[in-house]
Design an enzyme around this catalytic site. Structure first.
Site, short mmCIF file in Angstrom:
data_model
loop_
_atom_site.label_atom_id
_atom_site.label_comp_id
_atom_site.label_asym_id
_atom_site.label_seq_id
_atom_site.Cartn_x
_atom_site.Cartn_y
_atom_site.Cartn_z
N ASP A 215 0.81 -1.21 0.00
CA ASP A 215 0.00 0.00 0.00
C ASP A 215 0.85 1.27 0.00
O ASP A 215 0.33 2.37 0.21
CB ASP A 215 -0.93 0.00 1.22
N ASP A 230 7.51 -10.02 -12.93
CA ASP A 230 7.60 -10.09 -11.46
C ASP A 230 8.82 -10.87 -10.98
O ASP A 230 8.76 -11.66 -10.03
CB ASP A 230 6.32 -10.71 -10.86
N ASN A 236 1.50 -7.68 -9.19
CA ASN A 236 0.06 -7.84 -9.34
C ASN A 236 -0.60 -8.57 -8.17
O ASN A 236 -1.78 -8.93 -8.24
CB ASN A 236 -0.27 -8.56 -10.66
N ILE A 240 2.61 -14.78 -7.05
CA ILE A 240 3.56 -15.49 -7.92
C ILE A 240 4.66 -14.52 -8.34
O ILE A 240 4.41 -13.57 -9.09
CB ILE A 240 2.84 -16.05 -9.17
N SER A 270 -27.75 -3.93 -4.06
CA SER A 270 -27.64 -4.63 -2.77
C SER A 270 -27.58 -6.14 -2.92
O SER A 270 -26.98 -6.82 -2.09
CB SER A 270 -28.81 -4.24 -1.86
#
Length: 510
Positions: A215, A230, A236, A240, A270
């Protein structure tokens, strides 16, 4: 630091309850082609405040009867059942409203009269008085006038009701503005890097969208295409990443390249958000402190349970039944889809106000994977909560315009290879034919074949929304239909799923 953060979030939970209480008496949600509100949206929430008050007062009355106690003792008992982190809020309301509720119930005023006299139920101009129970013998209007005369002498209550907004307190101003932003835009309250994903579950956090794994970095979030496969970081958040030491190939490239990775997005109301009021909150004969253990979470998720829902559910259900969802099916089909989900739904959602809500979608055409978008505003364009329902329904022309505008917006946001699936409105004639003379009559042939009872498919408290069992059953039926009729939309099955689980077995949590 962690303890301080948790205390701060607990305070936010309490303040969230206060703000929602105030929000329920403000302007309505936009309907049809109405422009989005500048103030807190509330729409049907105005009626929800009234219903909520009536239900709480009814529970207090039943607690007093069941335990053969005074109404004051019943109010205190109810507050003692509430989790400690929000008990203070309960006691404040009990101090303000409790004596008046007790006096009115002792004088045989029913819950409708009590809530109208406390101004938690309002009468719109030209509309009849809303009530849940049969009117008193003297008439509802007469009883309310009598009750109002009994409570108008309270200085504390008058001061509280006259206070325009809790946000007027300077220490709360900034927090209030942030809460308003969350309520209005349906974006995470805790989102340090501003990528629309969070590490906190409620307050529009990862119960609604895949959990952020960093974050503090806005380029790291669920659903993006991997950055340099990665090799060094999990960009992402699918768990992995890294390089296979045996051959030097990044795991993401080895397991996910060409795997048709894609996410799932729900644009709904809802039903899609999975609105649910736990029956144990309303069953006084079984009520204990455990009954309300999930109250803070439920309120900070707006009484919705998207983490168990039919489209984006991912946690084991704690509200009965089991969890099965389109997201879980896609993840099982391709482990590379881990955490790529967004539930962009709201209570009272319609094709009109969805045009504002849709802007909280987090998808980058150039950087992110394709997505399957489910457009499911299934009832509020027709069931609008107004006395003159027909006059306030979304017209076919408006509905067509709203849907086309939503599709045009999605066309500017979704990566190539995405799909949008439109659902129809619920046929109200079916609901009436099956519900008008029975308590829990909604039947599904498949569920009955499994040995289930029809009443288990509908929410026991509100008597309208699909239950957890119905949501899971609906997923199973829809998935089989999708496999048969449009398998290309679901993507191919990843042959490396078992290897991914073996290598990253500790990285698969949500």
């Amino acid at each position: 630091m962690r303890r301080f953060r948790q205390k701060s979030l607990n305070s936010c939970c309490i303040f969230w309850l206060v703000l929602l209480l105030k929000a329920t008496s403000s302007s309505p949600l936009p309907h049809g082609n109405d422009p989005p509100p500048l103030a807190l949206p509330s729409g049907l929430y105005k009626g929800h405040t009234c219903v909520g008050c009536v239900l709480v007062v009814s529970v207090i009355e039943q607690l007093a009867q069941w335990h053969n106690s005074t109404v004051k003792a019943a109010v205190e008992r109810l507050c003692n059942y509430i989790p400690e982190k929000v008990q203070g809020f309960c006691y404040v309301l009990a101090e303000l409203y409790g004596p008046h509720i007790a006096d009115l119930i002792d004088k045989e005023m029913n819950a409708d009269v009590v809530c109208h006299s406390l101004k938690l139920c309002e009468q719109d101009p030209g509309q009849p008085l809303c009530h849940l129970y049969p009117p008193p013998k003297v008439g509802l209007s007469t009883a309310i006038r009598k009750a109002k005369r009994m409570v108008k002498t309270s200085k504390d209550l008058k001061s509280f009701m006259g206070f325009s907004s809790v946000c007027a307190f300077p220490p709360l101003a900034n927090l209030c503005e942030k809460m308003k932003y969350v309520i209005r835009n349906k974006l995470p309250f805790e989102d340090t890097d501003g990528d629309k994903f969070s590490t906190f579950p409620t307050l529009r956090g990862y119960h609604w969208r895949g959990r952020d794994c960093n974050d503090k970095n806005s380029t790291v979030y669920p659903g993006r295409r991997p950055d340099n496969w990665d090799a060094k970081i999990d960009s992402n958040c699918n768990g992995i990443w890294g390089v296979d030491p045996k051959d030097g190939i990044p795991y993401e490239e080895k397991f996910c390249k060409g795997a048709d990775s894609q996410g799932v997005v729900l644009l709904g109301d809802s039903a899609g958000a999975h609105f649910h009021i736990p029956p144990e909150w309303m069953t006084v004969t079984q009520m204990t402190a455990k009954s309300f253990a999930n109250l803070p979470m439920a309120f900070t998720d707006e009484l919705d349970w998207p983490q168990f829902s039919e489209i984006t559910g991912f946690l084991n259900s704690t509200i009965g039944g089991w969890t099965d969802s389109l997201y879980l099916r896609l993840r099982r089909r391709n482990r590379c889809n881990h955490r790529d989900l967004q539930n962009i739904s709201q209570n009272g959602g319609s094709s009109g106000n969805l045009l504002s809500l849709i802007k909280s979608l987090a998808r980058n055409q150039l950087l992110d994977n394709p997505a399957i978008v489910i457009y499911a505003t299934i009832g509020n364009d027709v069931c609008n909560g107004n006395h003159d329902t027909l006059a306030h329904m979304t017209t076919p022309k408006e509905m067509h315009s709203n849907v086309v505008q939503a599709l045009q917006y999605l066309d500017t946001r979704l990566p190539n290879g995405s799909h949008v699936i439109l659902t129809g409105l619920v046929d109200g004639r079916f609901l009436w034919d099956n519900l008008h003379d029975r308590y829990h009559p909604l039947a599904t042939e498949e569920w009955q074949k499994m040995g289930g009872e029809p009443w288990q498919l509908i929410e026991p408290v509100d008597g309208f929304h699909p239950s957890q069992i119905a949501a899971a059953l609906g997923t199973s039926i829809t998935w089989q239909k999708a496999l048969h009729e449009w398998p290309q939309v679901l993507g191919k099955e990843n042959p490396f799923n078992d290897q991914i689980e073996a290598v990253f077995k500790d990285q698969g949590g949500h």
